[in-house]
Design a protein around this motif. Sequence first.
Motif, PDB file in Angstrom:
ATOM      1  N   VAL A   9      -1.043  11.624  10.151  1.00  0.00           N
ATOM      2  CA  VAL A   9      -2.060  12.023   9.060  1.00  0.00           C
ATOM      3  C   VAL A   9      -1.637  11.425   7.830  1.00  0.00           C
ATOM      4  O   VAL A   9      -2.718  11.311   7.003  1.00  0.00           O
ATOM      5  CB  VAL A   9      -1.536  13.730   9.055  1.00  0.00           C
ATOM      6  N   SER A  10      -0.592  11.273   7.395  1.00  0.00           N
ATOM      7  CA  SER A  10      -0.326  10.332   5.912  1.00  0.00           C
ATOM      8  C   SER A  10      -1.051   9.120   5.975  1.00  0.00           C
ATOM      9  O   SER A  10      -1.554   8.751   4.881  1.00  0.00           O
ATOM     10  CB  SER A  10       1.097  10.358   5.675  1.00  0.00           C
ATOM     11  N   LEU A  11      -1.049   8.328   6.777  1.00  0.00           N
ATOM     12  CA  LEU A  11      -1.730   6.983   6.949  1.00  0.00           C
ATOM     13  C   LEU A  11      -3.054   7.142   7.198  1.00  0.00           C
ATOM     14  O   LEU A  11      -3.842   6.450   6.402  1.00  0.00           O
ATOM     15  CB  LEU A  11      -1.079   6.245   8.006  1.00  0.00           C
ATOM     16  N   GLY A  12      -3.542   8.209   7.735  1.00  0.00           N
ATOM     17  CA  GLY A  12      -5.075   8.389   7.743  1.00  0.00           C
ATOM     18  C   GLY A  12      -5.661   8.696   6.352  1.00  0.00           C
ATOM     19  O   GLY A  12      -6.644   8.175   6.029  1.00  0.00           O
ATOM     20  N   LEU A  13      -4.731   9.782   5.757  1.00  0.00           N
ATOM     21  CA  LEU A  13      -5.213  10.233   4.324  1.00  0.00           C
ATOM     22  C   LEU A  13      -5.355   8.912   3.309  1.00  0.00           C
ATOM     23  O   LEU A  13      -5.962   8.646   2.378  1.00  0.00           O
ATOM     24  CB  LEU A  13      -4.264  11.309   3.803  1.00  0.00           C
ATOM     25  N   ALA A  14      -4.189   8.080   3.332  1.00  0.00           N
ATOM     26  CA  ALA A  14      -3.943   7.094   2.530  1.00  0.00           C
ATOM     27  C   ALA A  14      -5.111   5.889   2.690  1.00  0.00           C
ATOM     28  O   ALA A  14      -5.236   5.442   1.831  1.00  0.00           O
ATOM     29  CB  ALA A  14      -2.378   6.402   2.735  1.00  0.00           C
ATOM     30  N   SER A  15      -5.555   5.864   4.047  1.00  0.00           N
ATOM     31  CA  SER A  15      -6.448   4.568   4.197  1.00  0.00           C
ATOM     32  C   SER A  15      -7.826   5.301   3.996  1.00  0.00           C
ATOM     33  O   SER A  15      -8.836   4.382   4.049  1.00  0.00           O
ATOM     34  CB  SER A  15      -6.184   4.176   5.488  1.00  0.00           C
ATOM     35  N   THR A  16      -8.127   6.405   3.961  1.00  0.00           N
ATOM     36  CA  THR A  16      -9.348   7.017   3.738  1.00  0.00           C
ATOM     37  C   THR A  16     -10.385   6.306   2.545  1.00  0.00           C
ATOM     38  O   THR A  16     -11.442   5.895   2.733  1.00  0.00           O
ATOM     39  CB  THR A  16      -9.535   8.350   3.528  1.00  0.00           C
ATOM     40  N   PRO A  17      -9.754   6.273   1.647  1.00  0.00           N
ATOM     41  CA  PRO A  17     -10.437   5.524   0.382  1.00  0.00           C
ATOM     42  C   PRO A  17     -10.913   3.911   0.599  1.00  0.00           C
ATOM     43  O   PRO A  17     -12.127   3.543   0.495  1.00  0.00           O
ATOM     44  CB  PRO A  17      -9.569   5.668  -0.848  1.00  0.00           C
ATOM     45  N   LEU A  18      -9.977   3.252   1.298  1.00  0.00           N
ATOM     46  CA  LEU A  18     -10.354   1.950   1.823  1.00  0.00           C
ATOM     47  C   LEU A  18     -11.421   1.992   2.776  1.00  0.00           C
ATOM     48  O   LEU A  18     -12.454   1.021   2.638  1.00  0.00           O
ATOM     49  CB  LEU A  18      -9.178   1.378   2.430  1.00  0.00           C
ATOM     50  N   LEU A  19     -11.470   3.034   3.714  1.00  0.00           N
ATOM     51  CA  LEU A  19     -12.456   3.038   4.907  1.00  0.00           C
ATOM     52  C   LEU A  19     -13.873   3.208   4.298  1.00  0.00           C
ATOM     53  O   LEU A  19     -14.944   3.121   4.590  1.00  0.00           O
ATOM     54  CB  LEU A  19     -12.040   3.972   5.805  1.00  0.00           C
ATOM     55  N   VAL A  54      -0.150   9.230   0.249  1.00  0.00           N
ATOM     56  CA  VAL A  54       1.150   8.459  -0.061  1.00  0.00           C
ATOM     57  C   VAL A  54       2.359   9.206  -0.333  1.00  0.00           C
ATOM     58  O   VAL A  54       3.470   9.069   0.242  1.00  0.00           O
ATOM     59  CB  VAL A  54       1.006   7.528  -1.286  1.00  0.00           C
ATOM     60  N   ALA A  55       2.120  10.477  -1.008  1.00  0.00           N
ATOM     61  CA  ALA A  55       3.199  11.348  -1.047  1.00  0.00           C
ATOM     62  C   ALA A  55       3.587  12.033   0.184  1.00  0.00           C
ATOM     63  O   ALA A  55       4.939  12.195   0.525  1.00  0.00           O
ATOM     64  CB  ALA A  55       2.744  12.504  -1.934  1.00  0.00           C
ATOM     65  N   LEU A  56       2.733  12.007   1.165  1.00  0.00           N
ATOM     66  CA  LEU A  56       3.152  12.741   2.443  1.00  0.00           C
ATOM     67  C   LEU A  56       3.903  11.657   3.276  1.00  0.00           C
ATOM     68  O   LEU A  56       4.846  12.009   3.951  1.00  0.00           O
ATOM     69  CB  LEU A  56       1.885  13.251   3.206  1.00  0.00           C
ATOM     70  N   LEU A  57       3.392  10.280   2.986  1.00  0.00           N
ATOM     71  CA  LEU A  57       3.997   9.319   3.678  1.00  0.00           C
ATOM     72  C   LEU A  57       5.628   9.234   3.306  1.00  0.00           C
ATOM     73  O   LEU A  57       6.637   9.094   4.123  1.00  0.00           O
ATOM     74  CB  LEU A  57       3.431   7.969   3.591  1.00  0.00           C
ATOM     75  N   PHE A  58       5.854   9.340   2.101  1.00  0.00           N
ATOM     76  CA  PHE A  58       7.381   9.216   1.506  1.00  0.00           C
ATOM     77  C   PHE A  58       8.082  10.398   1.642  1.00  0.00           C
ATOM     78  O   PHE A  58       9.215  10.202   2.164  1.00  0.00           O
ATOM     79  CB  PHE A  58       7.156   9.105   0.045  1.00  0.00           C
ATOM     80  N   ALA A  59       7.444  11.571   1.875  1.00  0.00           N
ATOM     81  CA  ALA A  59       8.022  12.701   2.281  1.00  0.00           C
ATOM     82  C   ALA A  59       8.371  12.875   3.828  1.00  0.00           C
ATOM     83  O   ALA A  59       9.320  13.131   4.240  1.00  0.00           O
ATOM     84  CB  ALA A  59       7.157  13.955   2.119  1.00  0.00           C
ATOM     85  N   THR A  60       7.654  12.101   4.458  1.00  0.00           N
ATOM     86  CA  THR A  60       7.676  12.038   6.086  1.00  0.00           C
ATOM     87  C   THR A  60       8.946  11.052   6.291  1.00  0.00           C
ATOM     88  O   THR A  60       9.773  11.390   7.289  1.00  0.00           O
ATOM     89  CB  THR A  60       6.661  11.441   6.844  1.00  0.00           C
ATOM     90  N   LEU A  61       9.078   9.905   5.546  1.00  0.00           N
ATOM     91  CA  LEU A  61      10.194   8.995   5.857  1.00  0.00           C
ATOM     92  C   LEU A  61      11.542   9.466   5.224  1.00  0.00           C
ATOM     93  O   LEU A  61      12.404   9.657   5.862  1.00  0.00           O
ATOM     94  CB  LEU A  61       9.977   7.592   4.974  1.00  0.00           C
TER      95      LEU A  61
END
Length: 82
Positions: A9-19, A54-61
């Motif tokens: 979910v975090s990587l999907g959200l972070a990559s959405t603007p690029l897509l 990005v926030a969810l990615l750091f929280a997940t890690l």
Amino acid sequence: AVTVSLLSVSLGLASTPLLVWLGYINDGMYIDHYWLQNAHNLWWQLPLVFAAGVALLFATLHLLRGIGRMHGAFAKQLLVKA
């Protein structure tokens, strides 16, 4: 299951603007029961989606590091003789 779900979910959200910028998402996207019509017209939401990813990615890690430490402490209690 928690690890895979949160990371995807975090990587999907972070990559959405690029897509969207590359043209892979043209007609809209579906996020949490909310259909975003034509993502190009909702340009102001893309930085928010990226920041949330990005926030969810750091929280997940951090969560995964805590789970790893907890597993280590549990194993130490079970395996090391006091």
